[in-house]
Design a protein around this motif. Structure first.
Motif, mmCIF file in Angstrom:
data_model
loop_
_atom_site.group_PDB
_atom_site.id
_atom_site.type_symbol
_atom_site.label_atom_id
_atom_site.label_comp_id
_atom_site.label_asym_id
_atom_site.label_seq_id
_atom_site.Cartn_x
_atom_site.Cartn_y
_atom_site.Cartn_z
ATOM 1 N N LEU A 78 6.095 4.566 7.699
ATOM 2 C CA LEU A 78 4.830 3.834 7.712
ATOM 3 C C LEU A 78 4.994 2.487 8.409
ATOM 4 C CD1 LEU A 78 1.903 3.588 6.995
ATOM 5 C CD2 LEU A 78 2.543 2.938 4.660
ATOM 6 N N TYR A 79 6.127 1.840 8.211
ATOM 7 C CA TYR A 79 6.391 0.581 8.918
ATOM 8 C C TYR A 79 6.405 0.812 10.429
ATOM 9 C CZ TYR A 79 8.801 -3.644 10.489
ATOM 10 O OH TYR A 79 9.135 -4.805 11.147
ATOM 11 N N ALA A 80 7.101 1.860 10.868
ATOM 12 C CA ALA A 80 7.185 2.142 12.301
ATOM 13 C C ALA A 80 5.816 2.485 12.880
ATOM 14 C CB ALA A 80 8.164 3.301 12.529
ATOM 15 N N LEU A 81 5.015 3.228 12.147
ATOM 16 C CA LEU A 81 3.688 3.614 12.623
ATOM 17 C C LEU A 81 2.811 2.386 12.862
ATOM 18 C CD1 LEU A 81 1.877 6.066 13.215
ATOM 19 C CD2 LEU A 81 1.195 6.028 10.821
ATOM 20 N N GLN A 82 2.887 1.409 11.990
ATOM 21 C CA GLN A 82 2.100 0.189 12.168
ATOM 22 C C GLN A 82 2.582 -0.636 13.362
ATOM 23 O OE1 GLN A 82 1.018 -1.864 8.202
ATOM 24 N NE2 GLN A 82 2.768 -0.586 7.692
ATOM 25 N N ARG A 83 3.884 -0.697 13.525
ATOM 26 C CA ARG A 83 4.435 -1.500 14.617
ATOM 27 C C ARG A 83 4.170 -0.868 15.988
ATOM 28 N NH1 ARG A 83 5.036 -5.860 15.031
ATOM 29 N NH2 ARG A 83 7.107 -6.090 15.949
ATOM 30 N N ASN A 91 -6.845 5.720 18.736
ATOM 31 C CA ASN A 91 -7.013 4.278 18.577
ATOM 32 C C ASN A 91 -8.163 3.821 19.467
ATOM 33 O OD1 ASN A 91 -6.711 1.553 18.128
ATOM 34 N ND2 ASN A 91 -4.682 1.376 19.028
ATOM 35 N N PRO A 92 -9.398 4.267 19.162
ATOM 36 C CA PRO A 92 -10.528 3.977 20.065
ATOM 37 C C PRO A 92 -10.833 2.500 20.198
ATOM 38 C CG PRO A 92 -11.305 4.907 17.971
ATOM 39 C CD PRO A 92 -9.815 5.058 17.982
ATOM 40 N N GLN A 93 -10.472 1.691 19.213
ATOM 41 C CA GLN A 93 -10.714 0.249 19.304
ATOM 42 C C GLN A 93 -9.598 -0.482 20.056
ATOM 43 O OE1 GLN A 93 -11.173 1.861 16.182
ATOM 44 N NE2 GLN A 93 -13.374 1.929 16.563
ATOM 45 N N GLN A 94 -8.542 0.267 20.456
ATOM 46 C CA GLN A 94 -7.401 -0.320 21.167
ATOM 47 C C GLN A 94 -6.769 -1.461 20.367
ATOM 48 O OE1 GLN A 94 -6.167 1.016 24.182
ATOM 49 N NE2 GLN A 94 -7.600 2.596 23.507
ATOM 50 N N LEU A 95 -6.530 -1.215 19.093
ATOM 51 C CA LEU A 95 -5.916 -2.210 18.229
ATOM 52 C C LEU A 95 -4.423 -2.288 18.495
ATOM 53 C CD1 LEU A 95 -7.829 -1.252 14.968
ATOM 54 C CD2 LEU A 95 -8.294 -3.206 16.461
ATOM 55 N N GLY A 96 -3.875 -3.486 18.468
ATOM 56 C CA GLY A 96 -2.473 -3.678 18.791
ATOM 57 C C GLY A 96 -1.554 -3.512 17.593
ATOM 58 N N ALA A 97 -0.281 -3.806 17.812
ATOM 59 C CA ALA A 97 0.722 -3.687 16.750
ATOM 60 C C ALA A 97 0.465 -4.718 15.659
ATOM 61 C CB ALA A 97 2.117 -3.871 17.328
ATOM 62 N N ILE A 98 0.831 -4.344 14.450
ATOM 63 C CA ILE A 98 0.683 -5.231 13.296
ATOM 64 C C ILE A 98 1.957 -6.046 13.144
ATOM 65 C CG2 ILE A 98 0.292 -5.264 10.798
ATOM 66 C CD1 ILE A 98 -1.186 -2.551 11.278
ATOM 67 N N ALA A 107 3.604 -1.275 4.152
ATOM 68 C CA ALA A 107 4.414 -0.067 3.962
ATOM 69 C C ALA A 107 4.848 0.062 2.506
ATOM 70 C CB ALA A 107 5.627 -0.100 4.891
ATOM 71 N N ILE A 108 5.355 -1.011 1.929
ATOM 72 C CA ILE A 108 5.751 -0.979 0.517
ATOM 73 C C ILE A 108 4.529 -0.752 -0.366
ATOM 74 C CG2 ILE A 108 6.632 -2.388 -1.385
ATOM 75 C CD1 ILE A 108 8.584 -3.637 0.574
ATOM 76 N N SER A 109 3.426 -1.406 -0.013
ATOM 77 C CA SER A 109 2.223 -1.338 -0.822
ATOM 78 C C SER A 109 1.723 0.091 -0.981
ATOM 79 C CB SER A 109 1.140 -2.214 -0.187
ATOM 80 O OG SER A 109 -0.084 -2.085 -0.865
ATOM 81 N N PHE A 110 1.640 0.841 0.111
ATOM 82 C CA PHE A 110 1.085 2.197 0.033
ATOM 83 C C PHE A 110 2.100 3.197 -0.507
ATOM 84 C CE2 PHE A 110 -2.335 0.312 2.260
ATOM 85 C CZ PHE A 110 -3.423 1.141 2.099
ATOM 86 N N VAL A 111 3.369 3.000 -0.263
ATOM 87 C CA VAL A 111 4.377 3.911 -0.813
ATOM 88 C C VAL A 111 4.494 3.745 -2.320
ATOM 89 C CG1 VAL A 111 6.856 4.430 -0.840
ATOM 90 C CG2 VAL A 111 5.662 4.163 1.332
ATOM 91 N N THR A 112 4.261 2.536 -2.828
ATOM 92 C CA THR A 112 4.353 2.296 -4.270
ATOM 93 C C THR A 112 3.036 2.528 -5.001
ATOM 94 O OG1 THR A 112 3.884 -0.066 -3.967
ATOM 95 C CG2 THR A 112 6.215 0.609 -3.994
ATOM 96 N N ASN A 113 2.015 3.061 -4.306
ATOM 97 C CA ASN A 113 0.710 3.323 -4.912
ATOM 98 C C ASN A 113 -0.022 2.031 -5.276
ATOM 99 O OD1 ASN A 113 -1.052 4.644 -7.560
ATOM 100 N ND2 ASN A 113 -0.908 5.823 -5.684
ATOM 101 N N LEU A 128 -5.384 6.692 13.595
ATOM 102 C CA LEU A 128 -4.129 7.402 13.360
ATOM 103 C C LEU A 128 -3.347 6.750 12.220
ATOM 104 C CD1 LEU A 128 -2.222 9.683 14.348
ATOM 105 C CD2 LEU A 128 -1.051 7.922 15.701
ATOM 106 N N THR A 129 -3.257 5.431 12.216
ATOM 107 C CA THR A 129 -2.546 4.739 11.146
ATOM 108 C C THR A 129 -3.235 4.967 9.805
ATOM 109 O OG1 THR A 129 -1.864 3.031 12.724
ATOM 110 C CG2 THR A 129 -1.637 2.518 10.394
ATOM 111 N N GLN A 130 -4.567 4.929 9.811
ATOM 112 C CA GLN A 130 -5.295 5.174 8.569
ATOM 113 C C GLN A 130 -5.019 6.582 8.031
ATOM 114 O OE1 GLN A 130 -7.199 3.049 6.839
ATOM 115 N NE2 GLN A 130 -8.411 1.733 8.165
ATOM 116 N N MET A 131 -5.017 7.587 8.912
ATOM 117 C CA MET A 131 -4.892 8.984 8.469
ATOM 118 C C MET A 131 -3.432 9.378 8.240
ATOM 119 S SD MET A 131 -7.718 11.070 10.698
ATOM 120 C CE MET A 131 -6.882 10.715 12.244
ATOM 121 N N LEU A 132 -2.610 9.239 9.287
ATOM 122 C CA LEU A 132 -1.229 9.706 9.203
ATOM 123 C C LEU A 132 -0.369 8.790 8.343
ATOM 124 C CD1 LEU A 132 0.832 11.804 10.175
ATOM 125 C CD2 LEU A 132 1.244 10.360 12.189
ATOM 126 N N GLY A 133 -0.720 7.516 8.293
ATOM 127 C CA GLY A 133 0.072 6.574 7.511
ATOM 128 C C GLY A 133 -0.475 6.345 6.118
#
Length: 589
Positions: A78-83, A91-98, A107-113, A128-133
């Motif tokens: 999840l960290y890699a997906l965001q970066r 990514n229709p809005q062409q959002l950049g890396a976080i 990444a910790i937040s979503f893995v720990t529920n 993609l980040t919303q769905m796959l991550g």
């Protein structure tokens, strides 16, 4: 409080308690590993073989290692997906890396529920980040919590064994047979009510009526002046919302697709969607309590735990609704009418959606803070001080009143062991619970599980209120500012994810420390819980005798609630005095 509030509360509890038995039986089938329908059984066997999973059961150490390694891998992915999201598709809005610190925290937040969000979803995360991550981790973190609950239930139900199940089999069966089908049904229901589900880019629309307002600007000499601004177009955010909203609620995750979370009309359009989402949050935690009673051979044990949960929840949400319905004393002093009537909802409507009003807002926020969901349909920061204290206190009880999927039942069973330990001391008997003696090792694990969270909350808050980096994020001074910091660490340590707001947390300090607190708050409790499960499974199940404390009647329910309030509330009572209590006293001056 109003008749509408009591009707809504009664309807919600009737649906949730009514569904607990059939859904609890279904989770019992999943936990027992009984074969599925032919094609599904073949699919299960094939996928497990493909992943190299053997159905051999694990001891608690192997189960804990599997859980930790799986969670670590999910965090890294999840960290890699965001970066990397700026170079990835969907990514229709062409959002950049976080940024690195925000990616670490999320990444910790979503893995720990926890699903703590330091960003605005619609302007930060790609589809993609919303769905796959994020959505995938919503499923997997929820399944991991239920798997730990399964392991603890087996510890109580089994007799003289050292195995508590197979983590990989549990993870698959929970996801495939429970979370996916239930999420599909809820997502379809939400789409029918207006929750969006698409892959479109944000859509500009022309307003039916242009809006004009004045705003400040600097002239050529640097002097402030006013300018008139006319807005004729609006950008509507799009995305696959319903699919994420469904598992967000069912898995008690809470992370919203949009920054406004469940107050956003594309996530929660109307009263029916609001009721469906509240029901979804409580459904699995209530069902697992019945699963426990079924597994230990005495459903009365499950009903007793559920009764304690319902009583505490009903009292808490009634207090929250009363505080908000009475309104703000400072506004009442100005002669403003805040009484409920057929013409107005009355009370403190600041920060609340008019389509929900006080009753549905108070109930929704109590539902999502008594669990580990953290979704909100109103701004907790705008509640009255005593109203804001209720969701804070519900989280600080350890989120065992319903609680998160799996983690709530596990936490309540830990408090049940404390209750029988105290009861055993009072009657001079070795404490027993559902046929298992509670001994020294068990109480050590229970102590870690109970005391770690308060330590994380209080130490984290103490650090944040004395270092410049912690104070720099405050936008409100005094008692309210303290409450904002206190709530942030409370939410992180209990893996809730809701926020008081008014605190700028997207900084290296808060991203880093809240991430660490979330990590220890999740796995620092899960590992002792699994150790407890292994210890209990290895013991004999002994029949109840004449001196055994009954754990299914009103006396035990009262004892359990008393222990829960004493152990949970007293840890934080002095800190409440520094925040919401003194703020309420200031309003009453």
């Amino acid at each position: 409080m109003t008749p509408e509030f009591f009707a809504l509360l009664a309807a919600l509890l009737l649906v949730v308690v009514g569904m607990a038995r059939p859904l609890g039986r279904f989770f019992g089938w999943i936990m027992d590993g009984r074969p599925a329908w032919g094609p599904l059984a073949r699919l299960e066997d094939g996928l497990l073989r493909l992943c190299g999973v053997r159905r051999t059961e694990m001891g608690w150490r192997a189960y804990a290692v599997a859980l930790m390694m799986f969670s670590l891998l999910g965090t890294l992915l999840l960290y890699a997906l965001q970066r990397l999201q700026g170079w990835l598709p969907l990514n229709p809005q062409q959002l950049g890396a976080i940024s690195p610190d925000s990616s670490f925290n999320t990444a910790i937040s979503f893995v720990t529920n926890t699903n703590w969000q330091d960003y605005a979803g619609e302007t930060t995360m790609s589809n993609l980040t919303q769905m796959l991550g994020l959505a995938v981790q919503n499923f997997l973190s929820a399944a991991s919590g239920i798997a730990v609950a399964f392991a603890l239930i087996r510890g109580f139900a089994r007799h003289c064994v050292h195995e508590i199940g197979n983590f990989w089999v549990d993870l698959y069966r929970i996801t495939a047979y429970a979370l996916l089908p239930l999420s599909l049904l809820l997502a379809v229901a939400l789409v029918s009510q207006g929750v969006i589900q698409n892959f479109s880019a944000d859509t500009p629309v022309t307003l039916l009526q242009a809006t004009t307002y004045t705003a400040p600007k600097l002239d050529a000499a640097g002097q402030a002046e006013r300018q008139t601004v006319t807005v004729a177009r609006q950008i509507l955010p799009m995305g696959p919302v319903a699919s994420q909203e469904a598992i967000k609620e069912l898995g008690t995750n809470g992370g919203g697709f949009f920054n406004a979370n469940s107050a956003h009309p594309y996530e929660n359009p109307n009263a029916l969607s609001n009721f469906l989402e509240m029901t979804a949050v409580l459904l699995i935690p209530a069902a697992l309590v019945y699963t426990f009673g079924l597994a230990v051979g005495d459903t009365r044990q499950g009903w007793a735990l559920l009764a304690a949960m319902v009583l505490v929840f009903a009292a808490a949400v009634s207090g929250l609704a009363a505080a908000e319905q009475q309104g703000n004393p400072a506004i009442a002093a100005l002669g403003v009418n805040q009484a409920h009537s057929v013409l107005q909802s009355g009370g403190n409507m600041e920060g609340k959606e008019t389509r929900f009003g006080i009753a549905a807002s108070a109930l929704f926020d109590a539902v999502t803070t008594t669990t580990s969901c953290g979704a909100v349909n109103a701004m907790i920061d705008s509640f009255t001080p005593l109203g804001g204290l209720v969701p804070m206190a519900l989280i600080q009880l350890g989120e065992v009143v319903f609680g998160g999927v799996g983690s709530g039942l596990a936490g309540m069973l830990v408090f049940a062991l404390v209750a029988v330990f105290v009861g055993g001391l009072m009657i001079g008997r070795t404490p027993e619970y559902v046929g298992k003696k509670v001994e020294a090792f068990d109480m050590k694990m229970v102590s870690i599980a109970v005391l770690l969270m308060p330590a994380l909350v209080l130490l984290g808050t103490a650090l944040a209120v004395v270092v410049p980096a912690g104070l720099a994020g405050l936008e409100n001074p005094g008692a309210h500012g303290f409450s904002e910091i206190f709530y942030a660490f409370t939410s992180a340590a209990n893996n809730n994810g809701s926020a008081f707001a008014g605190l700028s947390v997207n900084t290296p300090f808060y991203n880093g420390w809240l991430g660490v607190v979330m990590l220890f708050g999740r796995f620092g409790v899960m590992v002792p819980t699994l150790a407890l499960a292994g210890s209990l499974a290895a013991k004999k199940r002994i029949p109840a005798g004449g001196g055994t404390l009954p754990t299914h009647g009103p006396l035990f329910i009262s004892l359990l609630i008393g222990v829960l309030l004493l152990v949970g509330a007293l840890n934080f009572f002095p800190a409440w005095g520094l925040g919401p209590v003194v703020e309420q006293l200031q309003l009453w001056k």
